[in-house]
Design a protein around this motif. Structure first.
Motif, short mmCIF file in Angstrom:
data_model
loop_
_atom_site.label_atom_id
_atom_site.label_comp_id
_atom_site.label_asym_id
_atom_site.label_seq_id
_atom_site.Cartn_x
_atom_site.Cartn_y
_atom_site.Cartn_z
N THR A 113 0.80 -1.59 -0.16
CA THR A 113 -0.15 -0.09 -0.43
C THR A 113 1.05 1.42 0.42
OG1 THR A 113 -1.65 -0.94 1.14
CG2 THR A 113 -2.29 1.39 1.07
N VAL A 114 0.50 2.21 -0.84
CA VAL A 114 1.26 3.49 -0.60
C VAL A 114 -0.04 4.28 -0.33
CG1 VAL A 114 2.02 5.32 -2.04
CG2 VAL A 114 2.83 2.78 -2.76
N TYR A 115 0.16 5.22 0.59
CA TYR A 115 0.07 6.56 0.86
C TYR A 115 0.01 7.98 0.80
CZ TYR A 115 -1.09 2.57 4.80
OH TYR A 115 -1.68 1.10 5.47
N LEU A 116 -0.81 8.93 1.10
CA LEU A 116 -0.79 10.10 0.42
C LEU A 116 -1.52 10.88 1.68
CD1 LEU A 116 0.48 12.34 -1.25
CD2 LEU A 116 -2.15 12.56 -2.26
N GLN A 117 -0.37 11.23 2.33
CA GLN A 117 -1.06 11.82 4.04
C GLN A 117 -1.19 14.08 4.02
OE1 GLN A 117 -1.78 11.54 6.94
NE2 GLN A 117 -2.90 13.84 6.85
N MET A 118 -2.20 14.23 3.29
CA MET A 118 -2.92 15.08 2.47
C MET A 118 -3.26 16.40 3.85
SD MET A 118 -4.74 14.71 -0.66
CE MET A 118 -5.99 14.03 0.32
N ASN A 119 -2.43 17.42 4.12
CA ASN A 119 -2.45 17.98 5.87
C ASN A 119 -2.50 19.28 4.89
OD1 ASN A 119 -2.03 16.11 7.24
ND2 ASN A 119 -0.32 17.40 7.36
N SER A 120 -3.10 20.66 5.60
CA SER A 120 -3.70 22.34 4.82
C SER A 120 -3.98 22.25 4.04
CB SER A 120 -2.31 22.62 5.16
OG SER A 120 -1.87 22.30 6.20
N LEU A 121 -5.06 21.47 3.34
CA LEU A 121 -5.75 21.36 2.25
C LEU A 121 -6.51 22.34 1.74
CD1 LEU A 121 -7.44 17.74 2.86
CD2 LEU A 121 -5.70 18.59 0.83
N LYS A 122 -6.60 22.89 0.65
CA LYS A 122 -7.50 23.96 0.38
C LYS A 122 -7.87 23.72 -0.78
CE LYS A 122 -1.94 26.35 0.30
NZ LYS A 122 -1.61 26.75 -0.47
N PRO A 123 -8.67 25.08 -1.19
CA PRO A 123 -9.68 24.37 -2.10
C PRO A 123 -9.48 24.31 -3.97
CG PRO A 123 -10.75 26.34 -1.36
CD PRO A 123 -9.03 26.00 -0.54
N GLU A 124 -8.00 24.58 -3.58
CA GLU A 124 -7.70 24.53 -5.54
C GLU A 124 -6.69 22.87 -5.16
OE1 GLU A 124 -6.89 27.22 -3.30
OE2 GLU A 124 -4.36 27.88 -2.90
N ASP A 125 -6.89 21.74 -4.20
CA ASP A 125 -6.47 20.41 -4.13
C ASP A 125 -8.53 19.64 -5.10
OD1 ASP A 125 -4.28 21.57 -0.71
OD2 ASP A 125 -4.00 20.82 -3.30
N THR A 126 -8.80 20.52 -5.15
CA THR A 126 -10.53 19.90 -5.23
C THR A 126 -10.17 18.76 -6.46
OG1 THR A 126 -11.84 20.62 -4.25
CG2 THR A 126 -12.52 19.48 -5.66
N ALA A 127 -10.05 17.42 -6.40
CA ALA A 127 -9.76 17.08 -7.88
C ALA A 127 -9.48 15.36 -7.58
CB ALA A 127 -8.10 17.04 -7.54
N VAL A 128 -9.82 14.82 -8.90
CA VAL A 128 -9.70 13.09 -8.60
C VAL A 128 -8.47 13.39 -8.59
CG1 VAL A 128 -10.86 10.81 -9.44
CG2 VAL A 128 -12.58 12.47 -9.95
N TYR A 129 -8.39 12.56 -7.43
CA TYR A 129 -7.15 11.55 -7.66
C TYR A 129 -6.26 10.49 -7.47
CZ TYR A 129 -5.66 15.45 -4.77
OH TYR A 129 -5.81 17.42 -3.88
N TYR A 130 -5.74 9.65 -7.87
CA TYR A 130 -5.49 8.38 -8.72
C TYR A 130 -4.21 8.39 -8.19
CZ TYR A 130 -9.05 9.93 -12.34
OH TYR A 130 -10.07 10.23 -13.09
N CYS A 131 -3.92 7.04 -8.13
CA CYS A 131 -2.43 6.26 -8.37
C CYS A 131 -2.31 5.49 -9.72
CB CYS A 131 -1.83 5.62 -6.65
SG CYS A 131 -3.39 4.13 -6.73
N ALA A 132 -1.33 5.00 -9.67
CA ALA A 132 -0.36 4.88 -10.83
C ALA A 132 0.99 4.13 -10.45
CB ALA A 132 -0.32 5.46 -11.81
N ALA A 133 1.30 3.24 -11.36
CA ALA A 133 2.70 2.39 -11.13
C ALA A 133 3.51 2.14 -12.12
CB ALA A 133 2.11 0.92 -10.31
N SER A 134 4.40 2.56 -12.53
CA SER A 134 5.22 3.03 -13.29
C SER A 134 6.53 1.96 -12.81
CB SER A 134 6.00 4.03 -13.65
OG SER A 134 6.96 4.03 -14.36
N ILE A 135 6.74 1.10 -14.31
CA ILE A 135 8.33 -0.23 -14.24
C ILE A 135 9.37 1.64 -14.63
CG2 ILE A 135 7.53 -1.41 -15.42
CD1 ILE A 135 8.39 -0.79 -17.63
N PHE A 136 9.31 2.73 -14.88
CA PHE A 136 10.31 3.45 -14.91
C PHE A 136 10.17 4.04 -13.45
CE2 PHE A 136 10.11 2.96 -19.08
CZ PHE A 136 9.41 2.67 -20.07
N SER A 137 11.73 4.89 -13.49
CA SER A 137 12.06 5.63 -12.14
C SER A 137 11.77 7.15 -12.53
CB SER A 137 12.99 5.84 -11.73
OG SER A 137 14.16 4.96 -12.28
#
Length: 123
Positions: free
Chosen positions: A78-102
Motif C-alpha cells: 500500500t502507498v499512502y498520501l497524507q494531505m494536510n493543510s488542504l486548500k480548495p485548489e486541491d479539489t480533484a479526482v486523485y489517482y494512484c499509478a504504477a510505473s516500471i520507470f523511475s
C-alpha cells in the motif's frame, strides 16, 4: 500487471487533512515507482507525488510541498498520501499509478492506474 485500488477521499474543509490509500494486488511494489496524480475538471492530469519501491526517494509537485507526504508500506502493498493543510485548489479526482520507470512525471509513463477517488475541499 498490478491492480490498484484507491480509497480515503471525501469532503473536507479548508485546512483539514485526508489520507489516501492505494492498495496493490497482482504484483507487489518491488520495482519501479508509484505516483499520485490529480485531475480537476477542465485540467490535465498532473503528478502530485511519487515514491520509489523502497521509499528512499520521493518527489513532490511545488504546489503540495510541505503539505503532502507520500509513503509506502511494502508489507501491506500500500502507498499512502497524507494531505494536510488542504486548500480548495486541491479539489480533484486523485489517482494512484504504477510505473516500471523511475524519475518520470508524465502520465504516459505509468502503465497501471486505479479508478480514482474524489477529494473536495470546501472554502
Amino acid at each position: 500487471q498490478v491492480q490498484l485500488v484507491e480509497s480515503g477521499g471525501g469532503l473536507v474543509q479548508t485546512g483539514g487533512s485526508l489520507r489516501l490509500s492505494c492498495a496493490a494486488s497482482g504484483r507487489t511494489f518491488s520495482t519501479g515507482t508509484v505516483g499520485w496524480f490529480r485531475q480537476a475538471p477542465g485540467k490535465e492530469r498532473a503528478l502530485v507525488a511519487r515514491i520509489n519501491s523502497s521509499g528512499s526517494s520521493t518527489y513532490y509537485a511545488d504546489s503540495v510541498k510541505g503539505r503532502f507526504t507520500i509513503s509506502v508500506d511494502n508489507a501491506k502493498n500500500t502507498v499512502y498520501l497524507q494531505m494536510n493543510s488542504l486548500k480548495p485548489e486541491d479539489t480533484a479526482v486523485y489517482y494512484c499509478a504504477a510505473s516500471i520507470f523511475s524519475g518520470r512525471t508524465h502520465p504516459s509513463n505509468f502503465n497501471s492506474w486505479g479508478q480514482g477517488t474524489q477529494v473536495t475541499v470546501s472554502s
